[in-house]
Write an enzyme that holds these catalytic residues in place. Structure first.
Site, PDB file in Angstrom:
ATOM      1  N   THR A   1      81.738  60.358  -2.509  1.00  0.00           N
ATOM      2  CA  THR A   1      82.861  60.309  -1.590  1.00  0.00           C
ATOM      3  C   THR A   1      83.339  58.866  -1.524  1.00  0.00           C
ATOM      4  O   THR A   1      82.520  57.946  -1.389  1.00  0.00           O
ATOM      5  CB  THR A   1      82.542  60.917  -0.209  1.00  0.00           C
ATOM      6  OG1 THR A   1      83.742  60.918   0.568  1.00  0.00           O
ATOM      7  CG2 THR A   1      81.440  60.183   0.531  1.00  0.00           C
ATOM      8  N   GLU A   2      84.649  58.660  -1.689  1.00  0.00           N
ATOM      9  CA  GLU A   2      85.149  57.314  -1.958  1.00  0.00           C
ATOM     10  C   GLU A   2      85.019  56.372  -0.775  1.00  0.00           C
ATOM     11  O   GLU A   2      85.180  55.163  -0.920  1.00  0.00           O
ATOM     12  CB  GLU A   2      86.586  57.341  -2.489  1.00  0.00           C
ATOM     13  CG  GLU A   2      87.618  57.959  -1.572  1.00  0.00           C
ATOM     14  CD  GLU A   2      87.867  59.428  -1.881  1.00  0.00           C
ATOM     15  OE1 GLU A   2      86.907  60.127  -2.274  1.00  0.00           O
ATOM     16  OE2 GLU A   2      89.020  59.877  -1.705  1.00  0.00           O
ATOM     17  N   ASN A   3      84.732  56.917   0.422  1.00  0.00           N
ATOM     18  CA  ASN A   3      84.511  56.012   1.539  1.00  0.00           C
ATOM     19  C   ASN A   3      83.108  55.399   1.520  1.00  0.00           C
ATOM     20  O   ASN A   3      82.773  54.624   2.412  1.00  0.00           O
ATOM     21  CB  ASN A   3      84.794  56.704   2.880  1.00  0.00           C
ATOM     22  CG  ASN A   3      84.045  57.999   3.038  1.00  0.00           C
ATOM     23  OD1 ASN A   3      84.006  58.822   2.132  1.00  0.00           O
ATOM     24  ND2 ASN A   3      83.426  58.175   4.174  1.00  0.00           N
TER      25      ASN A   3
END
Lengths: 212, 236
Positions: A39-41
């Site tokens: 997840t890019e966060n």
């Protein structure tokens, strides 16, 4: 759709699932395979959703929904997270779409309307950097207009970036010749599918009945 | 003796003046330094340029700072969310400027700013509206656009633990932009849940080395933005 996408992702793949429908892919990992979800966060190793009352506001996905982390997960900051994306380290990105063109152009961030608030998030980075970009979408808009087009009319997310499209009606691969139909929903004819699609479809060696 | 701890939010925020550029950490509410943002509203500087991934929710935190009319421009990747009404309203009224940046480009521009790299080429956004006016160069047959680094006068971030040297650790996905914003700001201000003695953070586990941090303020129990939004809270 989610089952068919999951079936096409190889064992050991590092996978980013976009917000919304693509998140469903996590529930259909075939037996014997392991995907590492990014997840890019800032997390590699997204686990299943938390039990009720176990949500942590500091453990969320890119859609800002509560998640869990698997044993063996890793946290990192945003520049590292996008180095994974832009540096070509992720194997698969699964995204939603507003429009896809037969040359692989993707539009999924803006309808271009004057009063819309423009917001792009990480989509342009994902399509530019991830090795294989898979799109999951309904075959047409809610009012029945084609989403699979000769050319996108909405602002682009990326040029020639899509590898394959999974819709409620078909699985379609982007080839140098355009849309090649790989599978169709049971009972659907080639003519019917073409009617729901703006760009010409190529049907060579298309199985008419997908795995059930 | 080096001691970056300050005893109050006003002391932590002192020196932020009209026209300052301020990086604000957080991805949604995770890592958003809400007490520092509320302190900034109390302090009162105007015409700020805010660099942050989002534009806040409800009428608290970053959304409250914008609602108070303190922000002239945001540099941002995703300026809307389920509960954001403040930014859309001001944007449509033409009262706030937006520089929209792909999220990875935003992160890399901040990282580059902190690393002394003035600009870099990236494939993200090539061939899209967000590449308009940017230099394009081809490397090994592929097109890239030139993006410039971002630095700021101040960074406001939320971390988990700190020591007096300014070494920081974070909590889970609340880390997000914190480490790179601390690098890219001339004065990085961290609100932290716990302050520990030097050595209590294992040097192998330090995420942001203290050299990137100028001030540390203790906020033991930060309020949860989503709770405030649910209650319909308005700051101030």
């Amino acid at each position: 759709m989610a089952r068919m996408v999951a079936a096409d992702i190889p064992n050991g793949a590092y996978v980013n699932l976009g917000i919304g429908i693509p998140e469903l892919v996590a529930g259909f990992v075939p037996a014997g395979r392991e995907f590492i979800l990014h997840t890019e966060n800032g997390l590699l190793g997204v686990g299943p959703p938390p039990a009720p009352c176990q949500e942590d506001p500091e453990l969320i996905n890119a859609g800002k929904k509560p998640i869990t982390a698997i044993a063996g997960a890793a946290y990192f900051h945003h520049a590292d997270s996008f180095a994974m994306i832009r540096g070509g380290h992720l194997d698969v990105s699964v995204l939603g779409a507003m429009q896809v063109a037969c040359n692989g152009d993707l539009a999924n961030w803006s309808t271009g309307q004057a009063d819309a608030i423009p917001a792009v998030g990480g989509a342009m980075d994902l399509v530019a950097g991830v090795k294989s970009v898979l799109v999951m979408t309904e075959h047409t808009t809610r009012d029945g207009r084609p989403k699979l087009l000769r050319a996108c009319t909405y602002p682009l997310t990326g040029v020639g970036v899509v590898s394959r499209i999974y819709t409620n009606l078909a699985v379609i691969t982007i080839t140098p010749a355009g849309f090649a139909v790989r599978e169709m929903a049971p009972g659907l004819t080639a003519g019917e599918l073409q009617r729901w699609t703006d760009a010409p479809l190529h049907f060579a060696a298309t199985p008419t009945c997908p795995r059930t | 003796m080096i001691d970056k701890r300050v005893t109050s939010l006003p002391e932590a925020l002192s020196g932020i003046r009209d026209g300052a550029s301020v990086m604000i950490g957080g991805f949604g509410e995770a890592g958003s330094p809400i007490e520092l943002i509320h302190g900034l509203i109390d302090l009162g500087p105007r015409e700020l340029t805010v660099i942050s991934n989002n534009t806040g929710s409800g009428r608290v935190g970053l959304a409250a700072l914008i609602a108070a009319g303190r922000v002239a421009k945001v540099i941002c990747s995703y300026p809307r969310s389920a509960n954001s009404m403040v930014f859309p309203e001001l944007y449509r009224a033409g009262r706030i400027e937006l520089e929209l940046v792909p999220q990875g480009t935003l992160a890399e521009r901040i990282r580059a700013g902190g690393a002394g790299i003035p600009a870099f080429f990236t494939p993200s956004a090539v061939g899209t509206q967000l590449a308009a006016g940017k230099e394009v160069r081809s490397f090994s047959g592929r097109d890239y656009i030139l993006e410039h680094a971002l630095t700021a006068d101040f960074a406001l971030v939320r971390a988990d633990r700190a020591d007096r040297y300014g070494n920081l650790t974070y909590s889970r996905t609340a880390r997000n932009f914190g480490p790179i914003m601390c690098m890219a700001a001339r004065c990085a201000i961290a609100q932290v849940r716990r302050i520990v003695e030097p050595g209590q953070i294992d040097p192998e586990s330090v995420v942001t080395p203290g050299i990137f941090v100028q001030r540390v303020v203790h906020v033991a129990e930060p309020v949860q933005e989503s709770h405030l939004v649910k209650q319909g809270a308005v700051y101030p």
